[in-house]
Design a protein around this motif. Structure first.
Motif, PDB file in Angstrom:
ATOM      1  N   ALA A  98       0.812  -1.216   0.000  1.00 29.78           N
ATOM      2  CA  ALA A  98       0.000   0.000   0.000  1.00 29.78           C
ATOM      3  C   ALA A  98       0.847   1.268   0.000  1.00 29.78           C
ATOM      4  O   ALA A  98       0.543   2.237  -0.702  1.00 29.78           O
ATOM      5  CB  ALA A  98      -0.952  -0.006   1.190  1.00 29.78           C
ATOM      6  N   THR A  99       1.935   1.245   0.781  1.00 28.83           N
ATOM      7  CA  THR A  99       2.770   2.455   0.908  1.00 28.83           C
ATOM      8  C   THR A  99       4.047   2.378   0.092  1.00 28.83           C
ATOM      9  O   THR A  99       4.718   3.395  -0.095  1.00 28.83           O
ATOM     10  CB  THR A  99       3.145   2.679   2.378  1.00 28.83           C
ATOM     11  N   ARG A 100       4.401   1.156  -0.359  1.00 28.82           N
ATOM     12  CA  ARG A 100       5.647   0.906  -1.092  1.00 28.82           C
ATOM     13  C   ARG A 100       6.870   1.283  -0.262  1.00 28.82           C
ATOM     14  O   ARG A 100       7.914   1.661  -0.792  1.00 28.82           O
ATOM     15  CB  ARG A 100       5.646   1.637  -2.451  1.00 28.82           C
ATOM     16  N   GLN A 101       6.744   1.132   1.060  1.00 30.02           N
ATOM     17  CA  GLN A 101       7.840   1.371   1.982  1.00 30.02           C
ATOM     18  C   GLN A 101       8.383   0.042   2.494  1.00 30.02           C
ATOM     19  O   GLN A 101       7.623  -0.922   2.659  1.00 30.02           O
ATOM     20  CB  GLN A 101       7.388   2.237   3.162  1.00 30.02           C
ATOM     21  N   PRO A 102       9.707  -0.043   2.739  1.00 26.03           N
ATOM     22  CA  PRO A 102      10.286  -1.304   3.226  1.00 26.03           C
ATOM     23  C   PRO A 102       9.814  -1.651   4.626  1.00 26.03           C
ATOM     24  O   PRO A 102       9.529  -0.771   5.445  1.00 26.03           O
ATOM     25  CB  PRO A 102      11.789  -1.033   3.192  1.00 26.03           C
ATOM     26  N   LEU A 103       9.718  -2.939   4.899  1.00 32.44           N
ATOM     27  CA  LEU A 103       9.334  -3.450   6.203  1.00 32.44           C
ATOM     28  C   LEU A 103      10.548  -4.092   6.859  1.00 32.44           C
ATOM     29  O   LEU A 103      11.080  -5.079   6.359  1.00 32.44           O
ATOM     30  CB  LEU A 103       8.216  -4.484   6.073  1.00 32.44           C
ATOM     31  N   GLY A 104      11.000  -3.540   7.962  1.00 31.89           N
ATOM     32  CA  GLY A 104      12.119  -4.129   8.674  1.00 31.89           C
ATOM     33  C   GLY A 104      13.425  -4.078   7.909  1.00 31.89           C
ATOM     34  O   GLY A 104      13.573  -3.368   6.915  1.00 31.89           O
ATOM     35  N   ALA A 105      14.365  -4.880   8.384  1.00 28.33           N
ATOM     36  CA  ALA A 105      15.706  -4.910   7.793  1.00 28.33           C
ATOM     37  C   ALA A 105      15.768  -5.948   6.686  1.00 28.33           C
ATOM     38  O   ALA A 105      15.004  -6.915   6.675  1.00 28.33           O
ATOM     39  CB  ALA A 105      16.735  -5.238   8.872  1.00 28.33           C
ATOM     40  N   PRO A 106      16.679  -5.772   5.711  1.00 27.63           N
ATOM     41  CA  PRO A 106      16.823  -6.778   4.661  1.00 27.63           C
ATOM     42  C   PRO A 106      17.358  -8.091   5.216  1.00 27.63           C
ATOM     43  O   PRO A 106      18.016  -8.130   6.253  1.00 27.63           O
ATOM     44  CB  PRO A 106      17.815  -6.130   3.691  1.00 27.63           C
ATOM     45  N   MET A 107      17.069  -9.176   4.517  1.00 28.89           N
ATOM     46  CA  MET A 107      17.508 -10.513   4.911  1.00 28.89           C
ATOM     47  C   MET A 107      18.615 -10.957   3.968  1.00 28.89           C
ATOM     48  O   MET A 107      18.443 -10.914   2.742  1.00 28.89           O
ATOM     49  CB  MET A 107      16.330 -11.488   4.858  1.00 28.89           C
ATOM     50  N   ALA A 108      19.740 -11.361   4.519  1.00 30.87           N
ATOM     51  CA  ALA A 108      20.884 -11.779   3.711  1.00 30.87           C
ATOM     52  C   ALA A 108      20.715 -13.236   3.303  1.00 30.87           C
ATOM     53  O   ALA A 108      21.171 -14.152   3.990  1.00 30.87           O
ATOM     54  CB  ALA A 108      22.181 -11.581   4.487  1.00 30.87           C
ATOM     55  N   ALA A 109      20.052 -13.450   2.159  1.00 26.55           N
ATOM     56  CA  ALA A 109      19.772 -14.812   1.707  1.00 26.55           C
ATOM     57  C   ALA A 109      20.927 -15.423   0.940  1.00 26.55           C
ATOM     58  O   ALA A 109      20.908 -16.615   0.640  1.00 26.55           O
ATOM     59  CB  ALA A 109      18.518 -14.816   0.841  1.00 26.55           C
ATOM     60  N   GLY A 110      21.936 -14.620   0.600  1.00 25.92           N
ATOM     61  CA  GLY A 110      23.110 -15.146  -0.078  1.00 25.92           C
ATOM     62  C   GLY A 110      23.135 -14.801  -1.552  1.00 25.92           C
ATOM     63  O   GLY A 110      22.087 -14.680  -2.192  1.00 25.92           O
ATOM     64  N   PRO A 111      24.338 -14.624  -2.122  1.00 26.57           N
ATOM     65  CA  PRO A 111      24.469 -14.319  -3.547  1.00 26.57           C
ATOM     66  C   PRO A 111      23.818 -15.387  -4.416  1.00 26.57           C
ATOM     67  O   PRO A 111      23.837 -16.573  -4.084  1.00 26.57           O
ATOM     68  CB  PRO A 111      25.989 -14.284  -3.759  1.00 26.57           C
ATOM     69  N   GLY A 112      23.234 -14.962  -5.518  1.00 25.01           N
ATOM     70  CA  GLY A 112      22.620 -15.909  -6.430  1.00 25.01           C
ATOM     71  C   GLY A 112      21.207 -16.302  -6.079  1.00 25.01           C
ATOM     72  O   GLY A 112      20.628 -17.179  -6.717  1.00 25.01           O
ATOM     73  N   THR A 113      20.609 -15.656  -5.053  1.00 20.62           N
ATOM     74  CA  THR A 113      19.228 -15.963  -4.686  1.00 20.62           C
ATOM     75  C   THR A 113      18.283 -15.494  -5.787  1.00 20.62           C
ATOM     76  O   THR A 113      18.301 -14.319  -6.168  1.00 20.62           O
ATOM     77  CB  THR A 113      18.851 -15.300  -3.354  1.00 20.62           C
ATOM     78  N   THR A 114      17.481 -16.396  -6.312  1.00 22.63           N
ATOM     79  CA  THR A 114      16.547 -16.070  -7.395  1.00 22.63           C
ATOM     80  C   THR A 114      15.138 -16.586  -7.140  1.00 22.63           C
ATOM     81  O   THR A 114      14.247 -16.353  -7.950  1.00 22.63           O
ATOM     82  CB  THR A 114      17.029 -16.666  -8.731  1.00 22.63           C
ATOM     83  N   VAL A 115      14.919 -17.290  -6.030  1.00 26.75           N
ATOM     84  CA  VAL A 115      13.626 -17.908  -5.766  1.00 26.75           C
ATOM     85  C   VAL A 115      13.041 -17.387  -4.465  1.00 26.75           C
ATOM     86  O   VAL A 115      13.731 -17.332  -3.441  1.00 26.75           O
ATOM     87  CB  VAL A 115      13.765 -19.449  -5.692  1.00 26.75           C
ATOM     88  N   LEU A 116      11.763 -16.990  -4.511  1.00 28.89           N
ATOM     89  CA  LEU A 116      11.038 -16.525  -3.335  1.00 28.89           C
ATOM     90  C   LEU A 116       9.694 -17.227  -3.290  1.00 28.89           C
ATOM     91  O   LEU A 116       9.025 -17.351  -4.314  1.00 28.89           O
ATOM     92  CB  LEU A 116      10.803 -15.016  -3.388  1.00 28.89           C
ATOM     93  N   ALA A 117       9.276 -17.697  -2.112  1.00 28.28           N
ATOM     94  CA  ALA A 117       7.969 -18.340  -1.984  1.00 28.28           C
ATOM     95  C   ALA A 117       7.452 -18.149  -0.565  1.00 28.28           C
ATOM     96  O   ALA A 117       8.121 -18.538   0.399  1.00 28.28           O
ATOM     97  CB  ALA A 117       8.055 -19.820  -2.319  1.00 28.28           C
ATOM     98  N   PHE A 118       6.274 -17.544  -0.425  1.00 27.97           N
ATOM     99  CA  PHE A 118       5.628 -17.411   0.879  1.00 27.97           C
ATOM    100  C   PHE A 118       4.864 -18.684   1.204  1.00 27.97           C
ATOM    101  O   PHE A 118       4.331 -19.362   0.297  1.00 27.97           O
ATOM    102  CB  PHE A 118       4.631 -16.250   0.867  1.00 27.97           C
ATOM    103  N   ASN A 119       4.779 -19.022   2.502  1.00 22.97           N
ATOM    104  CA  ASN A 119       3.908 -20.123   2.898  1.00 22.97           C
ATOM    105  C   ASN A 119       2.458 -19.623   2.868  1.00 22.97           C
ATOM    106  O   ASN A 119       2.205 -18.421   2.737  1.00 22.97           O
ATOM    107  CB  ASN A 119       4.322 -20.685   4.266  1.00 22.97           C
ATOM    108  N   PRO A 120       1.466 -20.524   2.941  1.00 20.27           N
ATOM    109  CA  PRO A 120       0.076 -20.125   2.726  1.00 20.27           C
ATOM    110  C   PRO A 120      -0.463 -19.044   3.662  1.00 20.27           C
ATOM    111  O   PRO A 120      -1.331 -18.266   3.259  1.00 20.27           O
ATOM    112  CB  PRO A 120      -0.693 -21.433   2.910  1.00 20.27           C
ATOM    113  N   ASP A 121       0.014 -18.989   4.902  1.00 19.48           N
ATOM    114  CA  ASP A 121      -0.503 -17.947   5.797  1.00 19.48           C
ATOM    115  C   ASP A 121       0.383 -16.705   5.831  1.00 19.48           C
ATOM    116  O   ASP A 121       0.121 -15.756   6.571  1.00 19.48           O
ATOM    117  CB  ASP A 121      -0.718 -18.487   7.218  1.00 19.48           C
ATOM    118  N   GLY A 122       1.439 -16.689   5.025  1.00 21.81           N
ATOM    119  CA  GLY A 122       2.273 -15.498   4.896  1.00 21.81           C
ATOM    120  C   GLY A 122       3.216 -15.245   6.049  1.00 21.81           C
ATOM    121  O   GLY A 122       3.858 -14.194   6.099  1.00 21.81           O
ATOM    122  N   THR A 123       3.350 -16.199   6.951  1.00 23.87           N
ATOM    123  CA  THR A 123       4.210 -15.983   8.116  1.00 23.87           C
ATOM    124  C   THR A 123       5.665 -16.342   7.854  1.00 23.87           C
ATOM    125  O   THR A 123       6.552 -15.944   8.607  1.00 23.87           O
ATOM    126  CB  THR A 123       3.721 -16.810   9.311  1.00 23.87           C
TER     127      THR A 123
END
Length: 350
Positions: free
Chosen positions: A184-209
């Motif tokens: 809604a605001t296009r503002q970042p939430l919290g701090a970034p997560m260091a998932a590691g170089p080459g990360t290309t896949v993102l998937a939320f679980n069904p309840d978004g937690t």
């Protein structure tokens, strides 16, 4: 106790294209709808075809959008296809007709590296070579609000994903920095997560937690979507890249597809692999989606085929295990396969 033999293909593979790998790791040669019933496949030369997985029939005619297709995504209901290149074009899958006008080229004339529909199909998120994520109205093809900066221009190779309620957007920037945004605001939430170089896949679980991240090093990580803290230990099977990840509808299982041509199932709670990998071909697997009831998994791979797998477990697991093993388990075997569950006789005594 998990029986690897319980995972089997429910039908012969559906041939949807020719075998081969995409020109670059950031390209998306195949995309499945959220329910795994519709698949879109790029031939690597600018032509995209859409298929009904259930009937093994093609939907509409070939779609030509960009000579270099860098991203594909289907709306949750499979009725709309977004094809990304130097711009983004929307197509009605039933007719193959373009919807409205193309979204303009990414800043600086670069391509869009990732596209994703919101859960209700009304909004499209893109990330371009200019290092920004943008939101677009599917109805008007107009940009919504200001862009979000996810990294320096010219370095983006990541992905983008909406949370199940559509309120949060996850993006990957340079160096594998994953960031969550308030849609809604296009503002970042919290701090970034260091998932590691080459990360290309993102998937939320069904309840978004929780958010799953994966990429070039073959490691899958789970993150708390509220605190942005890592959950448990990374899940690693081998060093082959992971190209896709999908949670089962109940959130208990995570399926990952990779460069070694296998699909692996993981227990989301324990982060342990379930059974043996599902292997169909030596070519990479680029897309995966569960059916709404979680009993079937659809995959699309570099061998030019879509496969559906029966991943349902028996209602009476002890009875099924006895039928397979034909003997009971020792206490050590029970500990190996059933973990912390109380010891029980798999087969009747004698």
């Amino acid at each position: 106790l998990w029986n690897p033999a319980g995972f089997h293909q429910t039908s012969a593979p559906l041939a949807v294209g020719s075998a081969g790998s995409p020109a670059g790791a950031a390209h998306t040669p195949a995309a499945l709808s959220a329910n795994g019933t519709v698949v879109a496949v790029s031939d690597g030369h600018g032509t995209v075809r859409v298929w009904d997985v259930r009937t093994s029939r093609r939907i509409g005619g070939p779609l030509t959008a960009y000579r270099d297709v860098t991203g594909l995504t289907l709306s949750p209901d499979g009725r709309t296809l977004a094809v990304a290149g130097t711009g983004v074009r929307l197509f009605a899958t039933a007719t193959g007709q373009q919807i409205g006008t193309a979204l303009p080229a990414s800043g600086g004339g670069g391509s869009y590296g990732a596209v994703a529909f919101s859960p209700n199909g009304t909004t499209l998120a893109t990330v371009g070579a200019d290092g920004t994520a943008r939101l677009w109205s599917v109805t008007t093809q107009q940009e919504i609000g200001a862009p979000m900066t996810v990294g320096p221009a010219g370095t983006f190779t990541g992905s983008v994903a909406f949370s199940p309620d559509g309120r949060t957007l996850a993006t990957v920037g340079a160096g594998g920095q994953v960031r969550l945004w308030n849609v809604a605001t296009r503002q970042p939430l919290g701090a970034p997560m260091a998932a590691g170089p080459g990360t290309t896949v993102l998937a939320f679980n069904p309840d978004g937690t929780a958010l799953a991240t994966a990429g070039g090093d073959g490691t899958v990580r789970l993150w708390d979507a509220v605190t942005q803290q890592k959950i448990g230990t990374p899940m690693t099977a081998d060093a082959q890249p992971v190209y896709a990840a999908a949670f089962s509808p109940d959130g208990s299982t995570l399926a990952t597809a990779g460069g070694d041509g296998t699909v692996r199932l993981w227990d989301a709670a324990t982060q342990q692999e379930i059974g043996t990998p599902l292997t169909a071909d030596a070519q990479p697997v680029y897309a995966a989606a569960f059916s709404p009831d979680g009993s079937t998994l659809a995959t699309a791979g570099g061998d030019g085929a879509v496969r559906t797998w029966n991943v349902a477990f028996p209602a009476n697991l002890l009875r099924a295990a006895c039928g397979i093993a034909d003997v009971s388990l020792t206490r050590q075997q029970w500990a190996d396969y059933a973990g912390t569950q109380p010891f029980r006789q798999v087969c009747p005594a004698g």
